[in-house]
Design a protein around this motif. Structure first.
Motif, PDB file in Angstrom:
ATOM      1  N   UNK A   1       0.808  -1.092  -0.197  1.00 47.13           N
ATOM      2  CA  UNK A   1       0.145  -0.022  -0.020  1.00 47.13           C
ATOM      3  C   UNK A   1       0.830   1.258   0.095  1.00 47.13           C
ATOM      4  N   UNK A   2       1.892   1.214   0.622  1.00 42.85           N
ATOM      5  CA  UNK A   2       2.936   2.313   0.847  1.00 42.85           C
ATOM      6  C   UNK A   2       4.174   1.418  -0.077  1.00 42.85           C
ATOM      7  N   UNK A   3       4.437   1.596  -1.240  1.00 39.74           N
ATOM      8  CA  UNK A   3       5.629   1.053  -1.769  1.00 39.74           C
ATOM      9  C   UNK A   3       6.882   1.369  -1.336  1.00 39.74           C
ATOM     10  N   UNK A   4       7.103   2.566  -0.757  1.00 40.01           N
ATOM     11  CA  UNK A   4       8.167   2.955   0.215  1.00 40.01           C
ATOM     12  C   UNK A   4       7.641   4.077   0.968  1.00 40.01           C
ATOM     13  N   UNK A   5       8.192   4.358   2.081  1.00 44.56           N
ATOM     14  CA  UNK A   5       7.669   5.132   3.213  1.00 44.56           C
ATOM     15  C   UNK A   5       8.858   6.073   3.832  1.00 44.56           C
ATOM     16  N   UNK A   6       8.389   7.022   4.234  1.00 42.71           N
ATOM     17  CA  UNK A   6       9.481   8.052   5.061  1.00 42.71           C
ATOM     18  C   UNK A   6       9.949   7.357   6.207  1.00 42.71           C
ATOM     19  N   UNK A   7       9.232   6.572   6.619  1.00 36.19           N
ATOM     20  CA  UNK A   7       9.703   5.813   7.907  1.00 36.19           C
ATOM     21  C   UNK A   7       8.973   4.467   8.344  1.00 36.19           C
ATOM     22  N   UNK A   8       9.857   3.522   8.986  1.00 33.69           N
ATOM     23  CA  UNK A   8       9.367   2.300   9.074  1.00 33.69           C
ATOM     24  C   UNK A   8      10.069   2.040  10.533  1.00 33.69           C
ATOM     25  N   UNK A   9       9.264   1.720  11.582  1.00 39.50           N
ATOM     26  CA  UNK A   9       9.827   1.444  12.836  1.00 39.50           C
ATOM     27  C   UNK A   9       9.058   0.240  13.333  1.00 39.50           C
ATOM     28  N   UNK A  10       9.761  -0.861  13.676  1.00 50.02           N
ATOM     29  CA  UNK A  10       9.126  -1.622  14.024  1.00 50.02           C
ATOM     30  C   UNK A  10       9.523  -2.332  15.699  1.00 50.02           C
ATOM     31  N   UNK A  11       8.325  -2.471  16.326  1.00 45.82           N
ATOM     32  CA  UNK A  11       8.487  -2.736  17.886  1.00 45.82           C
ATOM     33  C   UNK A  11       8.490  -4.008  18.056  1.00 45.82           C
ATOM     34  N   UNK A  12       8.561  -4.248  19.487  1.00 46.61           N
ATOM     35  CA  UNK A  12       8.300  -5.593  19.871  1.00 46.61           C
ATOM     36  C   UNK A  12       7.407  -5.752  21.136  1.00 46.61           C
ATOM     37  N   UNK A  13       6.193  -5.638  20.729  1.00 51.21           N
ATOM     38  CA  UNK A  13       5.204  -5.437  21.542  1.00 51.21           C
ATOM     39  C   UNK A  13       4.641  -6.542  22.485  1.00 51.21           C
ATOM     40  N   UNK A  14       5.024  -7.736  21.793  1.00 47.82           N
ATOM     41  CA  UNK A  14       4.772  -9.116  22.215  1.00 47.82           C
ATOM     42  C   UNK A  14       5.766  -9.580  23.157  1.00 47.82           C
ATOM     43  N   UNK A  15       6.067  -9.184  24.514  1.00 49.41           N
ATOM     44  CA  UNK A  15       6.984  -9.279  25.176  1.00 49.41           C
ATOM     45  C   UNK A  15       7.325 -10.876  25.264  1.00 49.41           C
ATOM     46  N   UNK A  16       6.217 -11.647  25.369  1.00 49.36           N
ATOM     47  CA  UNK A  16       6.254 -13.280  25.439  1.00 49.36           C
ATOM     48  C   UNK A  16       7.285 -13.486  24.339  1.00 49.36           C
ATOM     49  N   UNK A  17       7.189 -13.347  23.312  1.00 53.06           N
ATOM     50  CA  UNK A  17       8.246 -13.583  22.052  1.00 53.06           C
ATOM     51  C   UNK A  17       9.647 -13.466  22.473  1.00 53.06           C
ATOM     52  N   UNK A  18       9.809 -12.132  23.085  1.00 50.55           N
ATOM     53  CA  UNK A  18      11.376 -11.765  23.657  1.00 50.55           C
ATOM     54  C   UNK A  18      11.562 -12.860  24.611  1.00 50.55           C
ATOM     55  N   UNK A  19      10.826 -12.930  25.383  1.00 50.62           N
ATOM     56  CA  UNK A  19      11.079 -13.520  26.693  1.00 50.62           C
ATOM     57  C   UNK A  19      11.533 -15.232  26.427  1.00 50.62           C
ATOM     58  N   UNK A  20      10.729 -15.737  25.324  1.00 48.53           N
ATOM     59  CA  UNK A  20      10.888 -17.015  25.106  1.00 48.53           C
ATOM     60  C   UNK A  20      12.525 -17.112  24.515  1.00 48.53           C
ATOM     61  N   UNK A  21      12.613 -16.248  23.508  1.00 50.61           N
ATOM     62  CA  UNK A  21      13.999 -16.156  22.807  1.00 50.61           C
ATOM     63  C   UNK A  21      15.082 -16.236  23.637  1.00 50.61           C
ATOM     64  N   UNK A  22      15.093 -15.576  24.702  1.00 51.87           N
ATOM     65  CA  UNK A  22      16.111 -15.099  25.680  1.00 51.87           C
ATOM     66  C   UNK A  22      16.061 -16.350  26.745  1.00 51.87           C
TER      67      UNK A  22
END
Length: 345
Positions: A73-94
């Motif tokens: 929908x935006x083939x290119x964008x001025x900014x793309x910032x990705x969070x990690x809102x599902x901390x469960x995922x981070x906790x499992x990886x660690x």
């Protein structure tokens, strides 16, 4: 309303798409591209909404909508910032690598700034030059903002959300450890992401949108088999208002900024790691989490990352089992690096 960009030129060609994803109407008379519409949202949005109403009632000329004709929908964008809102995922990886989980992860979002100069369309192939790079999908929710002022609160930030969609934030897991060890963040390990065929205004999502979270199963299939059915509204530690406020703490965000949720991840009903869909669980939105749980349970990962020929499909249905955003469906394609195509063989 639902908006898409048909392929053509660097920034695509803006169209309004019917609620059932069957038809589209040209929006060039209002805005030639989605970025132009976002830059002039107060003027463009009501006109686009009126066009969408006429389209859904069959009151104007329309064309058949085909998702394979879409760019992002935006083939290119001025900014793309990705969070990690599902901390469960981070906790499992660690946990899998016996690393301590900092307490700050539960109240201060993780976020990286990704490349936004060229996104993949929903049916574009995922190019892979080396299978050892560990190609992985990451099924996520994204929002697109209007102009967000620096220092905005989380509650205020929710008012700047213009559109909601899906992404496959491709990761090269084999390159991540070396990059992070440098202490300077991702670059080579985060190639171009792909986005759903359409982005949708929050009002069109009904009860699935609560102002900061999108509720419902985010479906992920790998090679035709169910991989993930995690609920995007569950176990989301930081909602999009909080993610936007985090990104805008020290800077303004311009219209067209894309904010990602990070990999959608649910814990099992009993509080433990998620179970595979085949075992009655909600599954996983990336292969890294599968491999992480295999490591926790069995001491080592068994599931391979993607290779040439593998196909990932990501979508979300509404309560009537109708597709909301269209589907991201991508095949991994090996590119020539040493004279031979790459595959698992």
């Amino acid at each position: 309303m639902k908006l898409a960009s048909l392929k053509g030129g660097r920034d695509g060609h803006l169209v309004v798409v019917s609620d059932d994803l069957a038809y589209y109407a040209d929006a060039a008379a209002i805005a030639p591209t989605l970025q132009v519409a976002l830059d002039n949202w107060d003027n463009a949005a009501p006109r686009l909404a009126a066009l969408a109403t006429d389209l859904n009632h069959g009151a104007i000329p329309r064309e058949r909508f085909h998702e394979h004709d879409c760019a992002a929908p935006l083939p290119r964008a001025y900014q793309w910032a990705d969070g990690s809102a599902y901390v469960n995922h981070v906790a499992l990886v660690r946990q899998a690598r016996s690393a301590e989980m900092p307490d700050s992860f539960w109240h201060d979002p993780l976020m990286y700034q990704g490349g936004s100069d060229g996104f993949l369309g929903p049916r574009d192939a995922i190019p892979l030059a080396d299978v050892a790079w560990g190609c992985d999908m990451e099924a996520e929710i994204v929002v697109v903002t209007g102009d967000v002022p620096m220092g905005v609160s989380a509650e205020q930030a929710r008012e700047y959300i213009r559109l909601v969609g899906l992404t496959n934030d491709v990761s090269l897991r084999g390159l991540i450890p070396g990059e992070l060890a440098k202490g300077f963040g991702f670059f080579q390990s985060k190639p171009a992401s792909a986005f759903s065929p359409v982005f949708v205004t929050p009002d069109a999502l009904g009860a699935r949108w609560d102002g900061g979270k999108l509720h419902g199963a985010l479906c992920v299939d790998l090679n035709g088999a169910p991989l993930g059915r995690a609920d995007a509204g569950v176990d989301m530690t930081f909602d999009f208002g909080q993610l936007i406020a985090h990104a805008a703490k020290t800077r303004n965000l311009c219209a067209g900024t894309i904010i990602g949720s990070g990999t959608v991840s649910n814990r099992d009903a009993g509080g433990g790691p998620g179970r595979p869909v085949a075992d009655g669980g909600l599954g996983y939105s990336c292969l890294a989490e599968v491999r992480t749980i295999e490591t926790i349970l069995h001491g080592k990962p068994v599931t391979p990352f993607m290779a040439a020929g593998d196909v990932v499909r990501i979508w979300m249905d509404d309560d009537r089992h109708h597709n909301i955003f269209g589907a991201i469906e991508q095949q991994v394609v090996g590119v020539f690096q040493t004279g031979s195509p790459l595959s698992r063989g």
